[in-house]
Each structure stands twice: as structure tokens, then as C-alpha cells.
Design a protein around this motif. Structure first.
Motif, PDB file in Angstrom:
ATOM      1  N   ALA A   7      49.869  55.278 -31.201  1.00  0.00           N
ATOM      2  CA  ALA A   7      51.075  55.644 -30.450  1.00  0.00           C
ATOM      3  C   ALA A   7      51.791  54.386 -29.988  1.00  0.00           C
ATOM      4  N   SER A   8      53.119  54.415 -30.018  1.00  0.00           N
ATOM      5  CA  SER A   8      53.940  53.271 -29.615  1.00  0.00           C
ATOM      6  C   SER A   8      54.571  53.526 -28.255  1.00  0.00           C
ATOM      7  N   LEU A   9      55.233  52.493 -27.721  1.00  0.00           N
ATOM      8  CA  LEU A   9      55.972  52.659 -26.469  1.00  0.00           C
ATOM      9  C   LEU A   9      57.036  53.746 -26.614  1.00  0.00           C
ATOM     10  N   ALA A  10      57.687  53.774 -27.771  1.00  0.00           N
ATOM     11  CA  ALA A  10      58.741  54.771 -27.996  1.00  0.00           C
ATOM     12  C   ALA A  10      58.156  56.181 -27.987  1.00  0.00           C
ATOM     13  N   ASP A  11      56.964  56.343 -28.571  1.00  0.00           N
ATOM     14  CA  ASP A  11      56.320  57.665 -28.570  1.00  0.00           C
ATOM     15  C   ASP A  11      56.049  58.123 -27.146  1.00  0.00           C
ATOM     16  N   ILE A  12      55.526  57.233 -26.315  1.00  0.00           N
ATOM     17  CA  ILE A  12      55.209  57.582 -24.926  1.00  0.00           C
ATOM     18  C   ILE A  12      56.485  57.880 -24.158  1.00  0.00           C
ATOM     19  N   ALA A  13      57.507  57.064 -24.408  1.00  0.00           N
ATOM     20  CA  ALA A  13      58.774  57.269 -23.708  1.00  0.00           C
ATOM     21  C   ALA A  13      59.352  58.651 -24.009  1.00  0.00           C
ATOM     22  N   ARG A  14      59.319  59.063 -25.299  1.00  0.00           N
ATOM     23  CA  ARG A  14      59.834  60.394 -25.664  1.00  0.00           C
ATOM     24  C   ARG A  14      59.006  61.489 -25.010  1.00  0.00           C
ATOM     25  N   ALA A  15      57.673  61.337 -25.012  1.00  0.00           N
ATOM     26  CA  ALA A  15      56.813  62.376 -24.444  1.00  0.00           C
ATOM     27  C   ALA A  15      56.994  62.504 -22.932  1.00  0.00           C
ATOM     28  N   ALA A  16      57.241  61.370 -22.270  1.00  0.00           N
ATOM     29  CA  ALA A  16      57.365  61.397 -20.806  1.00  0.00           C
ATOM     30  C   ALA A  16      58.804  61.576 -20.347  1.00  0.00           C
ATOM     31  N   GLY A  17      59.759  61.480 -21.296  1.00  0.00           N
ATOM     32  CA  GLY A  17      61.158  61.621 -20.924  1.00  0.00           C
ATOM     33  C   GLY A  17      61.679  60.448 -20.125  1.00  0.00           C
ATOM     34  N   VAL A  18      61.212  59.241 -20.442  1.00  0.00           N
ATOM     35  CA  VAL A  18      61.659  58.035 -19.736  1.00  0.00           C
ATOM     36  C   VAL A  18      62.027  56.978 -20.773  1.00  0.00           C
ATOM     37  N   SER A  19      62.469  55.830 -20.303  1.00  0.00           N
ATOM     38  CA  SER A  19      62.821  54.748 -21.213  1.00  0.00           C
ATOM     39  C   SER A  19      61.575  53.960 -21.617  1.00  0.00           C
ATOM     40  N   ALA A  20      61.690  53.256 -22.749  1.00  0.00           N
ATOM     41  CA  ALA A  20      60.582  52.409 -23.197  1.00  0.00           C
ATOM     42  C   ALA A  20      60.308  51.295 -22.192  1.00  0.00           C
ATOM     43  N   GLN A  21      61.349  50.843 -21.497  1.00  0.00           N
ATOM     44  CA  GLN A  21      61.171  49.798 -20.492  1.00  0.00           C
ATOM     45  C   GLN A  21      60.307  50.304 -19.335  1.00  0.00           C
ATOM     46  N   ALA A  44      51.118  60.928 -20.371  1.00  0.00           N
ATOM     47  CA  ALA A  44      51.544  60.873 -21.771  1.00  0.00           C
ATOM     48  C   ALA A  44      50.693  59.865 -22.552  1.00  0.00           C
ATOM     49  N   MET A  45      50.335  58.769 -21.919  1.00  0.00           N
ATOM     50  CA  MET A  45      49.473  57.774 -22.563  1.00  0.00           C
ATOM     51  C   MET A  45      48.117  58.381 -22.910  1.00  0.00           C
ATOM     52  N   ARG A  46      47.543  59.104 -21.949  1.00  0.00           N
ATOM     53  CA  ARG A  46      46.237  59.737 -22.192  1.00  0.00           C
ATOM     54  C   ARG A  46      46.329  60.775 -23.303  1.00  0.00           C
ATOM     55  N   ALA A  47      47.384  61.575 -23.271  1.00  0.00           N
ATOM     56  CA  ALA A  47      47.526  62.647 -24.254  1.00  0.00           C
ATOM     57  C   ALA A  47      47.694  62.102 -25.676  1.00  0.00           C
ATOM     58  N   LEU A  48      48.393  60.984 -25.813  1.00  0.00           N
ATOM     59  CA  LEU A  48      48.662  60.425 -27.141  1.00  0.00           C
ATOM     60  C   LEU A  48      47.696  59.315 -27.525  1.00  0.00           C
ATOM     61  N   GLY A  49      46.772  58.980 -26.630  1.00  0.00           N
ATOM     62  CA  GLY A  49      45.797  57.939 -26.944  1.00  0.00           C
ATOM     63  C   GLY A  49      46.410  56.559 -27.032  1.00  0.00           C
ATOM     64  N   TYR A  50      47.389  56.303 -26.174  1.00  0.00           N
ATOM     65  CA  TYR A  50      48.082  55.009 -26.224  1.00  0.00           C
ATOM     66  C   TYR A  50      47.235  53.902 -25.591  1.00  0.00           C
ATOM     67  N   ARG A  51      47.198  52.750 -26.250  1.00  0.00           N
ATOM     68  CA  ARG A  51      46.541  51.567 -25.705  1.00  0.00           C
ATOM     69  C   ARG A  51      47.562  50.437 -25.650  1.00  0.00           C
ATOM     70  N   PRO A  52      47.756  49.846 -24.469  1.00  0.00           N
ATOM     71  CA  PRO A  52      48.727  48.739 -24.374  1.00  0.00           C
ATOM     72  C   PRO A  52      48.348  47.601 -25.307  1.00  0.00           C
ATOM     73  N   SER A  53      49.332  46.906 -25.822  1.00  0.00           N
ATOM     74  CA  SER A  53      49.098  45.768 -26.712  1.00  0.00           C
ATOM     75  C   SER A  53      48.597  44.584 -25.908  1.00  0.00           C
ATOM     76  N   PHE A  54      47.357  44.206 -26.171  1.00  0.00           N
ATOM     77  CA  PHE A  54      46.767  43.066 -25.458  1.00  0.00           C
ATOM     78  C   PHE A  54      47.553  41.795 -25.752  1.00  0.00           C
ATOM     79  N   ALA A  55      47.886  41.595 -27.025  1.00  0.00           N
ATOM     80  CA  ALA A  55      48.605  40.381 -27.403  1.00  0.00           C
ATOM     81  C   ALA A  55      49.980  40.333 -26.755  1.00  0.00           C
TER      82      ALA A  55
END
Length: 337
Positions: A7-21, A44-55
Motif C-alpha cells: 500500500a502507498s501513501l496515496a492508497d491510505i489517503a484515498r481510504a481515509a479521505g485525506v491528503s497524502a501530506q 486505514a494503515m492497519r486495514a491496508l497493511g501499510y508500512r512507512p518507508s524507512f528509507a
């Protein structure tokens, strides 16, 4: 079968109804997002299995929040395990991680090669747990922007150093036995290649000479209880031997068993002292007087200085030797008259 795309930032943003920022701010722990919005994003992060980019987060913050640790031989040795525990606990408290490598001194590893190996990994600083001499110790120069702390009794011209006070340890033990009335103290040393063993031996000699006592012949073990037993069997045949200082508790226990088997009582006939106070966790009744070190405190000091900003050029690096505590039990008594 191909693995699903993360999952990407854009995916989470769409699911949560917020901006990618906004998602980025939540992922980086910012407190500028309203609590109810942040909760929606985390769900939304938990539901989609999102992991922040460490790099990506590291590039943004300028730090990895990770320290590289090089253990030079035998991670499972008593002192090393407690040092590792102190380092990991401190890292956890600071919200940091640890990258661990083991350096085999038989491969002629140097501080320079170790630093090069760790610098290829995502670390903000380095800790070298140096248990054996390194050929390039005085010549070693840390890489720019990567602080290095060396766990050793020796001072380094450029790096902070910390360790237990091995020389002071021997002075404490020898003085205690001589103060009780023993005329001399025999010593069972550890492995010759060990820095700690060498320094304890040096401290033993210095402490005796300082009291006007000629050091008796040295016996050398290999840290094991069996080597202590062999040394104890030899010392049991020496009538003037009334006090023995073994360089660790395992050898001290072997010495005690050999003395008992030879008919010499501990402590009525011979007093025995060890180092590291490690037997209480394995023996129901630990009777060995021992010099206890706080290796967790050594690890904590090392981690805190590895994560600190490098000292300005020209400043003398910090050097810390932590004293031990003599734990008195039933293996020591004044000599029989």
C-alpha cells in the motif's frame, strides 16, 4: 504467484479521505494532525497493511535512529550478554534500533574494516565491543559523521571509550585479601589474548608489589571451570597458598572443587575470590566471593555516546572506567593461625 503491491501513501489517503501530506505527517509522528483525523489514518494503515518507508523517513529526518554494534568474539560470554542487554534496553527506551554484527578476531578484523562494514548499513553511530587487541587501535580514525564508541579499558585519541575498571578490580580483591592477613595472593588468569585477563593480571601484580609482596607464580586457565579445577589441584599442594584470586567465577568454582577434593577447606584453609558474580543465576547457594561489574551500565553509556553528536575537534574524547563492587560471601576468611 506475484506478491501484492504494498500500500502507498496515496492508497491510505484515498481510504481515509485525506491528503497524502496528512498521511505522511501521521506516519512520521507529527502532532500537527487532529487526533480524530490521525486515528482515521492509522485505521486505514492497519486495514491496508501499510508500512512507512524507512528509507524515505530517514532521508527526511536525516537520521536512521539505529546504532551499529560490532561484537568481537563470543556474544554469549557473561559480560557481553549483559552489555548487549544494556545497549538494547537503552535503544528501546530511546525509540531506536540496533544492527548487530560479530567480528571474528581470528580473521584479523581491524577497527577500520569493521567501521567500513558497518558504514554500508543504515546506522547513525557505531559501538565496538573490543575484547581482544586490534592492530590498528591507535591509528583508527572514525568516518566523518559516524561517531564510534569503543568498549575497552584503553583510551583512544579520537573515540569515546568505556569499560569496567579491570586494573581497579584486581587492586580491590588483592587489598581485601591482604587486609585480612593473607601473606600473598595466587592468581588464576584467563585467556592470554583477552584484554580483560591481561589487565586483571597486571592489576594483581601491581597491587602485590605496592604492598611489598613478591607475586607468586601465575597459573593460566581458559575461563572454564575445568581449567580452574586443574589450577586448584596444583595450588592445593602448596602449603603457603592461603588465598587465590581467579579471573572469573567459573574458574573460581573449579578451584574450590579441587581444593575440597584435596582435603583443603574453603575458607578455613584457603580463601577464593572470583570476578563477574555470575553464579547466582545457576547455583541455588552461591558461596563465592566475587567482584561484580555493572555491564548493563557500560552498554547504556556506550549507546548514549554513540547517538550523541561528535565532540568538537581538539576536545579529548570521554573515557569512563566503571568500578566494580566486591560481593562478600562464605569463600573468604582470615588465614588460620
Amino acid at each position: 504467484m506475484a506478491r501484492p503491491r504494498p500500500a502507498s501513501l496515496a492508497d491510505i489517503a484515498r481510504a481515509a479521505g485525506v491528503s497524502a501530506q496528512t498521511v505522511s505527517r501521521v506516519a512520521n509522528g507529527s502532532d500537527s494532525v487532529r487526533p480524530e483525523t490521525a486515528a482515521k489514518v492509522r485505521e486505514a494503515m492497519r486495514a491496508l497493511g501499510y508500512r512507512p518507508s524507512f528509507a524515505g523517513r530517514s532521508l527526511k529526518q536525516g537520521r536512521y535512529r539505529t546504532v551499529g554494534l560490532a561484537m568481537f568474539n563470543n556474544i554469549t560470554a557473561t559480560g557481553n550478554m549483559f552489555r548487549l542487554d544494556g545497549i538494547t534496553r537503552t535503544a528501546t527506551e530511546a525509540g531506536c534500533a540496533l544492527t548487530l554484527i560479530e567480528m571474528d578476531c581470528t580473521d584479523h578484523a581491524t577497527l577500520t574494516s569493521t567501521a567500513e562494514r558497518l558504514s554500508a548499513l543504515p546506522v547513525d553511530g557505531m559501538i565496538f565491543n573490543l575484547t581482544r587487541p586490534a592492530g590498528d587501535f591507535l591509528d583508527f580514525k572514525p568516518l566523518a559523521g559516524l561517531p564510534v564508541v569503543i568498549i575497552t579499558n584503553l583510551e583512544h585519541p579520537l573515540c569515546p571509550t568505556v569499560d569496567n575498571d579491570q586494573l581497579g578490580c584486581s587492586h580491590t580483591i588483592v587489598d581485601h585479601l591482604l587486609d585480612l592477613g593473607h601473606r600473598t595472593v595466587f592468581h588464576v588468569a584467563g585467556k592470554e589474548e583477552s584484554i580483560a585477563s591481561r589487565l586483571r593480571e597486571q592489576g594483581w601484580r601491581e597491587a602485590l608489589v605496592a604492598r611489598g609482596v613478591e607475586p607468586p607464580p601465575l597459573l593460566r586457565g581458559d575461563w572454564s571451570g575445568m581449567s580452574g579445577y586443574e589450577a586448584g589441584a596444583h595450588l592445593a599442594a602448596i602449603p603457603e597458598c592461603t588465598a587465590i584470586y581467579a579471573s572469573n567465577d567459573a574458574m573460581a568454582l573449579g578451584v574450590v572443587d579441587a581444593l575440597n577434593d584435596a582435603g583443603r577447606r574453603v575458607p578455613e584453609d584457603v580463601s577464593v575470590v572470583g570476578v563477574d558474580d555470575s553464579l547466582a543465576t545457576v547455583l541455588p547457594h552461591d558461596r563465592i566471593t566475587s567482584l561484580r561489574f555493572d555491564n548493563r551500565a557500560v552498554g547504556r553509556w556506550a549507546f548514549e555516546h554513540a547517538m550523541a553528536e561528535a565532540a568538537p575537534q581538539g576536545d579529548t574524547p570521554a573515557h569512563c572506567l566503571m568500578p566494580g563492587t566486591l560481593i562478600q560471601r562464605e569463600s573468604v576468611a582470615p588465614p588460620a593461625r
